[in-house]
Enzyme design. Structure first.
Site, PDB file in Angstrom:
ATOM      1  N   ALA A   1     -47.675  15.411 -28.585  1.00 23.40           N
ATOM      2  CA  ALA A   1     -48.510  16.265 -29.485  1.00 23.40           C
ATOM      3  C   ALA A   1     -48.015  17.748 -29.462  1.00 23.40           C
ATOM      4  O   ALA A   1     -47.256  17.918 -28.641  1.00 23.40           O
ATOM      5  CB  ALA A   1     -49.886  16.320 -28.766  1.00 23.40           C
TER       6      ALA A   1
ATOM      7  N   GLU B   1     -46.838   7.207 -26.043  1.00 22.99           N
ATOM      8  CA  GLU B   1     -47.960   6.575 -26.106  1.00 22.99           C
ATOM      9  C   GLU B   1     -47.783   5.786 -27.541  1.00 22.99           C
ATOM     10  O   GLU B   1     -48.403   4.341 -27.600  1.00 22.99           O
ATOM     11  CB  GLU B   1     -49.137   7.367 -26.348  1.00 22.99           C
ATOM     12  CG  GLU B   1     -49.412   8.044 -24.815  1.00 22.99           C
ATOM     13  CD  GLU B   1     -50.325   9.005 -24.907  1.00 22.99           C
ATOM     14  OE1 GLU B   1     -50.122  10.117 -25.753  1.00 22.99           O
ATOM     15  OE2 GLU B   1     -51.788   8.980 -24.388  1.00 22.99           O
TER      16      GLU B   1
ATOM     17  N   GLU C   1     -48.540  15.112 -19.338  1.00 23.54           N
ATOM     18  CA  GLU C   1     -49.592  16.005 -19.882  1.00 23.54           C
ATOM     19  C   GLU C   1     -50.338  16.807 -18.558  1.00 23.54           C
ATOM     20  O   GLU C   1     -50.495  17.821 -18.811  1.00 23.54           O
ATOM     21  CB  GLU C   1     -50.526  14.924 -20.129  1.00 23.54           C
ATOM     22  CG  GLU C   1     -50.556  14.383 -21.553  1.00 23.54           C
ATOM     23  CD  GLU C   1     -49.654  13.282 -21.728  1.00 23.54           C
ATOM     24  OE1 GLU C   1     -48.987  13.038 -20.832  1.00 23.54           O
ATOM     25  OE2 GLU C   1     -49.415  12.516 -22.657  1.00 23.54           O
TER      26      GLU C   1
HETATM   27  N1  COA Z   1     -45.185  20.576 -29.040  1.00 19.90           N
HETATM   28  C1  COA Z   1     -44.683  21.681 -29.906  1.00 19.90           C
HETATM   29  N2  COA Z   1     -43.534  22.328 -30.038  1.00 19.90           N
HETATM   30  C2  COA Z   1     -42.783  21.309 -29.386  1.00 19.90           C
HETATM   31  C3  COA Z   1     -42.918  20.298 -28.666  1.00 19.90           C
HETATM   32  C4  COA Z   1     -44.445  19.929 -28.558  1.00 19.90           C
HETATM   33  N3  COA Z   1     -44.718  18.774 -27.969  1.00 19.90           N
HETATM   34  N4  COA Z   1     -41.768  19.740 -28.022  1.00 19.90           N
HETATM   35  C5  COA Z   1     -40.890  20.529 -28.481  1.00 19.90           C
HETATM   36  N5  COA Z   1     -41.304  21.331 -29.338  1.00 19.90           N
HETATM   37  C6  COA Z   1     -40.488  22.580 -29.710  1.00 19.90           C
HETATM   38  C7  COA Z   1     -40.243  23.657 -28.685  1.00 19.90           C
HETATM   39  O1  COA Z   1     -41.206  24.524 -28.588  1.00 19.90           O
HETATM   40  C8  COA Z   1     -38.844  24.440 -29.731  1.00 19.90           C
HETATM   41  O2  COA Z   1     -39.335  25.243 -30.577  1.00 19.90           O
HETATM   42  P1  COA Z   1     -38.603  26.556 -30.626  1.00 19.90           P
HETATM   43  O3  COA Z   1     -37.336  26.228 -31.040  1.00 19.90           O
HETATM   44  O4  COA Z   1     -39.415  27.292 -31.948  1.00 19.90           O
HETATM   45  O5  COA Z   1     -38.578  27.566 -29.604  1.00 19.90           O
HETATM   46  C9  COA Z   1     -38.157  23.020 -30.054  1.00 19.90           C
HETATM   47  O6  COA Z   1     -39.381  21.966 -30.268  1.00 19.90           O
HETATM   48  C10 COA Z   1     -36.979  22.534 -29.227  1.00 19.90           C
HETATM   49  O7  COA Z   1     -37.529  22.343 -27.982  1.00 19.90           O
HETATM   50  P2  COA Z   1     -36.966  22.843 -26.660  1.00 19.90           P
HETATM   51  O8  COA Z   1     -37.990  22.812 -25.586  1.00 19.90           O
HETATM   52  O9  COA Z   1     -36.264  24.288 -26.891  1.00 19.90           O
HETATM   53  O10 COA Z   1     -35.649  22.060 -26.402  1.00 19.90           O
HETATM   54  P3  COA Z   1     -35.167  21.473 -24.984  1.00 19.90           P
HETATM   55  O11 COA Z   1     -34.040  20.493 -25.258  1.00 19.90           O
HETATM   56  O12 COA Z   1     -35.007  22.541 -24.399  1.00 19.90           O
HETATM   57  O13 COA Z   1     -36.454  20.868 -24.157  1.00 19.90           O
HETATM   58  C11 COA Z   1     -38.019  18.989 -23.953  1.00 19.90           C
HETATM   59  C12 COA Z   1     -36.836  19.416 -24.827  1.00 19.90           C
HETATM   60  C13 COA Z   1     -38.882  17.935 -24.961  1.00 19.90           C
HETATM   61  C14 COA Z   1     -37.971  18.679 -22.701  1.00 19.90           C
HETATM   62  C15 COA Z   1     -39.080  20.104 -24.003  1.00 19.90           C
HETATM   63  O14 COA Z   1     -39.021  20.596 -25.624  1.00 19.90           O
HETATM   64  C16 COA Z   1     -40.626  19.920 -23.546  1.00 19.90           C
HETATM   65  O15 COA Z   1     -41.013  19.770 -22.594  1.00 19.90           O
HETATM   66  N6  COA Z   1     -41.655  19.643 -24.725  1.00 19.90           N
HETATM   67  C17 COA Z   1     -42.733  19.221 -24.400  1.00 19.90           C
HETATM   68  C18 COA Z   1     -43.011  17.771 -24.150  1.00 19.90           C
HETATM   69  C19 COA Z   1     -44.452  17.641 -23.728  1.00 19.90           C
HETATM   70  O16 COA Z   1     -45.117  18.014 -22.869  1.00 19.90           O
HETATM   71  N7  COA Z   1     -45.328  16.683 -24.687  1.00 19.90           N
HETATM   72  C20 COA Z   1     -46.569  16.385 -24.236  1.00 19.90           C
HETATM   73  C21 COA Z   1     -47.354  17.076 -25.099  1.00 19.90           C
HETATM   74  S1  COA Z   1     -49.219  16.522 -24.732  1.00 19.90           S
END
Ligand code: COA
Length: 282
Positions: A88, A136, A156
């Site tokens: 999300a 999911e 989460e």
């Molecule tokens: N919601 C909003 N933005 C998200 C996102 C999410 N779930 N997942 C990634 N992004 C965005 C990041 O904020 C980043 O944006 P920016 O370039 O403006 O800073 C962009 O996508 C790239 O992500 P980044 O974190 O820089 O890539 P990474 O390779 O370092 O890490 C992940 C990848 C997937 C491990 C990491 O982005 C992450 O942990 N995301 C959240 C996953 C999560 O918790 N999902 C469940 C939500 S309930």
């Protein structure tokens, strides 16, 4: 982007009078190539995170795929080579009040439910991160194919929330209670090989080949009796929600119904005549 109907931000006008012609989707690419509809979540800059407009686009795509009789199967994937769906949109989630949070989860669950009950096989081509809502959505698909760089998780609890789109329920049904507990409580990510080992994915393929593998599987399914495939979907899914004794009665009823179809006659005649079957879905 190919043949029949292609709906994307860059080609909003479709060449046919298909219901898809009315769709204008901003965050999802929706393409129909013969009997397969492709739903591609298209926000690669945020790793295809799901915000409200994206959910609405997915709902529209799923509804079209359900109602279009030409479509026999759906492939769900994410744009780019890094993510299927990274969950999300956390920026959006961070602003929810408790009441809005509940509604948000219920709306998401309803759309995931649409995908799960499409009446047609849905194959997830997982091409990178499938976290939170991404995992999911994959769980609600009929079959999951992962590329070697796929990573799965329910992170989460790291954010102080629990899965809200069915993860706490479907994950346990797919991989068992202990593994679901571990994934949801630790928020750890697992790679494609581990996901395969625990039964979370059906197949792992080299990077860049998940979509092709999903297409091959969809084609293999489409070669079989359409009515029988529909009944398999119903028997397995609904059966999981019934006691075994009820599930067996349900299975026997659907088995009996198959005998009323020309597909059954054709399938068996083709076998006896040593030729491929030509099913009509009747
Ligand atoms: N919601 C909003 N933005 C998200 C996102 C999410 N779930 N997942 C990634 N992004 C965005 C990041 O904020 C980043 O944006 P920016 O370039 O403006 O800073 C962009 O996508 C790239 O992500 P980044 O974190 O820089 O890539 P990474 O390779 O370092 O890490 C992940 C990848 C997937 C491990 C990491 O982005 C992450 O942990 N995301 C959240 C996953 C999560 O918790 N999902 C469940 C939500 S309930």
């Amino acid at each position: 982007m190919a043949s029949a109907t292609a709906i994307s931000p860059s080609s909003a006008v479709a060449p046919t009078a298909s219901p898809a012609a009315a769709l204008k989707l901003a965050n999802v690419l929706y393409e129909k190539k013969g009997p397969i509809a492709y739903v591609t979540v298209n926000r690669p800059k945020v790793l295809n995170a799901l915000n409200t407009p994206t959910w609405a686009d997915m709902r529209a795509a799923f509804e079209d795929a359900r109602s279009d009789a030409v479509v026999r199967g759906v492939i769900l994937t994410g744009a780019g080579n890094k993510a299927f769906i990274a969950g999300a949109d956390i920026g959006e989630l961070s602003k929810l009040s408790p009441l809005e949070g509940r509604e948000h989860a219920r709306r998401g669950q309803a759309i995931v439910g649409k995908l799960e009950t499409l009446g047609k096989p849905v194959i997830a081509a997982v091409n990178g991160y499938a976290l939170g809502g991404g995992c999911e959505l994959a769980l609600a698909c009929t079959i999951r194919i992962a590329s070697e760089n796929a990573r799965f998780g329910q992170p989460e609890v790291k954010l102080g929330i629990i899965p809200g789109y069915g993860g706490s329920q479907r994950l346990a049904r797919v991989v068992g209670e202990g593994r679901a507990m571990q994934l949801c409580l630790t928020a750890e990510q697992i790679d494609a090989a581990e996901a395969h080992r625990i039964g979370l994915v059906n197949k792992v393929v080299p990077v860049g080949q998940a979509l092709a593998a999903a297409r091959e599987m969809a084609k293999a399914i489409n070669a079989n009796g359409p009515v029988a495939c529909r009944y398999v979907l119903e028997a397995v899914r609904r059966g999981l929600e019934m006691p075994l004794s009820e599930g067996l009665v349900f299975e026997a009823t659907l088995f009996g119904l198959c005998a009323a179809t020309s597909d059954m006659k054709e399938g068996m005649t083709a076998f006896l005549e040593k030729r491929p079957a030509r099913f009509t879905g009747r």
